[in-house]
Design an enzyme around this catalytic site. Sequence first.
Site, PDB file in Angstrom:
ATOM      1  N   GLU A  91      45.156  21.182  39.696  1.00 52.80           N
ATOM      2  CA  GLU A  91      44.978  20.378  40.898  1.00 52.80           C
ATOM      3  C   GLU A  91      43.501  20.333  41.310  1.00 52.80           C
ATOM      4  O   GLU A  91      42.758  21.289  41.096  1.00 52.80           O
ATOM      5  CB  GLU A  91      45.796  20.991  42.037  1.00 52.80           C
ATOM      6  CG  GLU A  91      46.099  20.017  43.150  1.00 52.80           C
ATOM      7  CD  GLU A  91      46.987  20.637  44.215  1.00 52.80           C
ATOM      8  OE1 GLU A  91      48.055  20.071  44.474  1.00 52.80           O
ATOM      9  OE2 GLU A  91      46.635  21.671  44.792  1.00 52.80           O
ATOM     10  N   CYS A 104      37.164  19.978  45.466  1.00 58.59           N
ATOM     11  CA  CYS A 104      37.413  21.324  44.952  1.00 58.59           C
ATOM     12  C   CYS A 104      38.121  21.176  43.613  1.00 58.59           C
ATOM     13  O   CYS A 104      39.177  20.543  43.537  1.00 58.59           O
ATOM     14  CB  CYS A 104      38.296  22.070  45.961  1.00 58.59           C
ATOM     15  SG  CYS A 104      38.789  23.710  45.411  1.00 58.59           S
ATOM     16  N   CYS A 111      45.120  31.728  35.625  1.00 53.05           N
ATOM     17  CA  CYS A 111      44.017  32.689  35.708  1.00 53.05           C
ATOM     18  C   CYS A 111      44.530  34.027  35.207  1.00 53.05           C
ATOM     19  O   CYS A 111      45.639  34.442  35.542  1.00 53.05           O
ATOM     20  CB  CYS A 111      43.517  32.823  37.143  1.00 53.05           C
ATOM     21  SG  CYS A 111      42.087  33.929  37.282  1.00 53.05           S
ATOM     22  N   CYS A 115      44.779  38.774  40.582  1.00 49.39           N
ATOM     23  CA  CYS A 115      44.566  39.345  41.917  1.00 49.39           C
ATOM     24  C   CYS A 115      45.924  39.380  42.636  1.00 49.39           C
ATOM     25  O   CYS A 115      46.702  38.428  42.561  1.00 49.39           O
ATOM     26  CB  CYS A 115      43.560  38.499  42.696  1.00 49.39           C
ATOM     27  SG  CYS A 115      41.945  38.472  41.895  1.00 49.39           S
ATOM     28  N   CYS A 118      47.183  36.503  45.021  1.00 47.37           N
ATOM     29  CA  CYS A 118      46.820  35.135  44.624  1.00 47.37           C
ATOM     30  C   CYS A 118      47.967  34.434  43.911  1.00 47.37           C
ATOM     31  O   CYS A 118      48.479  34.920  42.902  1.00 47.37           O
ATOM     32  CB  CYS A 118      45.593  35.173  43.717  1.00 47.37           C
ATOM     33  SG  CYS A 118      45.189  33.553  43.029  1.00 47.37           S
ATOM     34  N   GLU A 169      39.224  31.283  37.228  1.00 48.13           N
ATOM     35  CA  GLU A 169      37.959  31.972  37.492  1.00 48.13           C
ATOM     36  C   GLU A 169      36.889  31.246  36.675  1.00 48.13           C
ATOM     37  O   GLU A 169      36.855  31.351  35.438  1.00 48.13           O
ATOM     38  CB  GLU A 169      38.100  33.450  37.072  1.00 48.13           C
ATOM     39  CG  GLU A 169      36.808  34.206  36.826  1.00 48.13           C
ATOM     40  CD  GLU A 169      35.862  34.244  38.026  1.00 48.13           C
ATOM     41  OE1 GLU A 169      36.228  34.821  39.046  1.00 48.13           O
ATOM     42  OE2 GLU A 169      34.741  33.705  37.901  1.00 48.13           O
ATOM     43  N   SER A 200      32.659  29.752  42.797  1.00 51.35           N
ATOM     44  CA  SER A 200      33.307  30.896  43.431  1.00 51.35           C
ATOM     45  C   SER A 200      33.782  31.850  42.336  1.00 51.35           C
ATOM     46  O   SER A 200      34.490  31.440  41.414  1.00 51.35           O
ATOM     47  CB  SER A 200      34.507  30.414  44.246  1.00 51.35           C
ATOM     48  OG  SER A 200      35.239  31.516  44.720  1.00 51.35           O
ATOM     49  N   LEU A 223      35.564  38.593  47.892  1.00 49.03           N
ATOM     50  CA  LEU A 223      35.367  40.026  48.151  1.00 49.03           C
ATOM     51  C   LEU A 223      36.702  40.681  48.541  1.00 49.03           C
ATOM     52  O   LEU A 223      37.176  41.586  47.866  1.00 49.03           O
ATOM     53  CB  LEU A 223      34.319  40.194  49.250  1.00 49.03           C
ATOM     54  CG  LEU A 223      33.614  41.533  49.316  1.00 49.03           C
ATOM     55  CD1 LEU A 223      32.900  41.865  48.013  1.00 49.03           C
ATOM     56  CD2 LEU A 223      32.600  41.551  50.470  1.00 49.03           C
ATOM     57  N   HIS A 224      37.243  40.292  49.653  1.00 49.26           N
ATOM     58  CA  HIS A 224      38.609  40.637  50.075  1.00 49.26           C
ATOM     59  C   HIS A 224      38.862  42.101  50.434  1.00 49.26           C
ATOM     60  O   HIS A 224      39.976  42.444  50.846  1.00 49.26           O
ATOM     61  CB  HIS A 224      39.651  40.187  49.044  1.00 49.26           C
ATOM     62  CG  HIS A 224      39.518  38.757  48.624  1.00 49.26           C
ATOM     63  ND1 HIS A 224      39.384  37.732  49.531  1.00 49.26           N
ATOM     64  CD2 HIS A 224      39.467  38.185  47.390  1.00 49.26           C
ATOM     65  CE1 HIS A 224      39.275  36.581  48.865  1.00 49.26           C
ATOM     66  NE2 HIS A 224      39.311  36.839  47.582  1.00 49.26           N
ATOM     67  N   CYS A 342      38.809  30.973  45.451  1.00 52.73           N
ATOM     68  CA  CYS A 342      39.455  30.604  44.197  1.00 52.73           C
ATOM     69  C   CYS A 342      40.948  30.906  44.287  1.00 52.73           C
ATOM     70  O   CYS A 342      41.389  31.750  45.054  1.00 52.73           O
ATOM     71  CB  CYS A 342      38.814  31.313  43.021  1.00 52.73           C
ATOM     72  SG  CYS A 342      38.900  33.097  43.050  1.00 52.73           S
TER      73      CYS A 342
HETATM   74  S1  SF4 Z   1      41.898  35.024  43.298  1.00 53.15           S
HETATM   75 FE1  SF4 Z   1      40.676  33.829  41.795  1.00 53.15          FE
HETATM   76  S2  SF4 Z   1      40.149  35.339  40.192  1.00 53.15           S
HETATM   77 FE2  SF4 Z   1      41.838  36.232  41.371  1.00 53.15          FE
HETATM   78  S3  SF4 Z   1      43.694  35.635  40.219  1.00 53.15           S
HETATM   79 FE3  SF4 Z   1      43.332  34.086  41.823  1.00 53.15          FE
HETATM   80  S4  SF4 Z   1      42.174  32.450  40.769  1.00 53.15           S
HETATM   81 FE4  SF4 Z   1      42.021  34.312  39.516  1.00 53.15          FE
END
Ligand code: SF4
Length: 372
Positions: A91, A104, A111, A115, A118, A169, A200, A223-224, A342
């Site tokens: 997308e 974007c 990915c 994470c 995510c 990523e 990013s 960062l998170h 991301c």
């Molecule tokens: S936050 Fe970004 S790097 Fe992490 S799994 Fe999702 S897309 Fe991948």
Amino acid sequence: MTVNLLDLDAAGLTAFFAAHGEKPFRARQVLRWLHRFGRADFAAMTDIAGSLREKLARLAVVRPPAMLADRVSDDGTHKFLFDVGGGNAVESVFIPEEERGTLCISTQAGCALDCSFCSTGKQGFNRNLTVAEIIGQLWQARQVLGAYQGKEANGERVISNVVLMGMGEPLANPDNTVTALRLMLDDNAYGLSRRRVTVSTSGLVPAMDRLRDECAVALAVSLHAPNDRLRDELVPINRKYPLRELLAACRRYLEKAPRDFVTFEYVLLDGVNDSAAQARELLALTREVPCKFNLIPFNPFPGTSYRRSSAPRIRGFAEILLAAGVVATTRRTRGDDIAAACGQLAGQVLDRTRRTGRRVIDLRLERQEAGA
Ligand code: SF4
């Protein structure tokens, strides 16, 4: 074998023409037709000799990813879905604002970095997108938005900013990402300013150094978490490149960056990373890095156990940063949520990593269509 010309930047096109006995300036001409004017038909390239146009028709194609859908919200946000083959779709999102238009885009089908908060990560990973698939999202969006049909004649830019914050990523696909970035910046192609193109990353340190040296654009870092213990859990790549190394890479990046700050993205997860003590820890952690923060209220997705922080808790977290003199914005609108970090975009991934153990069929799009 035919070559997809959208896979090539100026250097690649020059090499292509040299290999076929043509002069280097042909690269510039073709680049302009392809990207500045959005033409895919060689017959339209009127300043190129007929014999070369025929040769191009034999040797090359212009093939962006096919657009499967363009959904337009009331606020003018477009969500484009692109077929990238093999059952995968990615997308892009266009967010129009008063002063700018931001696209974007995605760089991978899925990915691999997994994470924990995510949605993209939970869909698994299939493959890196090609240059044509990355730049093709911009090319196709410009077609739909009318950028090639004269809207930009008076100097107004339909798409003024590009953020690589969609699926994937970008720095795990560094070769294709850097080539696509070069096309975005090339005056014969899209001519975007380095300040208006943002990558990013979750913090792939060696690739951050490479981006700095090869094509330094604006940088955002997911960062998170304010310490390694929590970040190891939320962003597993942190076990390989811990915060000390990541922040040192940010400082190195700033030596060549077009902006004098790094944007830190911070998804606020209720009871996980959103306390006042963690806000203070974050300030101490990032003291040495010129930065601003994007605070992102978490968007829950099916299967996640994380919850969105309450509005007062988000406000309290932001106020601690602001009181210390740090710029911190909290993303609120739907479009902004999408382009804030991301992994915020939907798509469809046939997972090759066995993480999901099944085909993940576009859960988020189904939810959106159901009005969730
Ligand atoms: S936050 Fe970004 S790097 Fe992490 S799994 Fe999702 S897309 Fe991948």
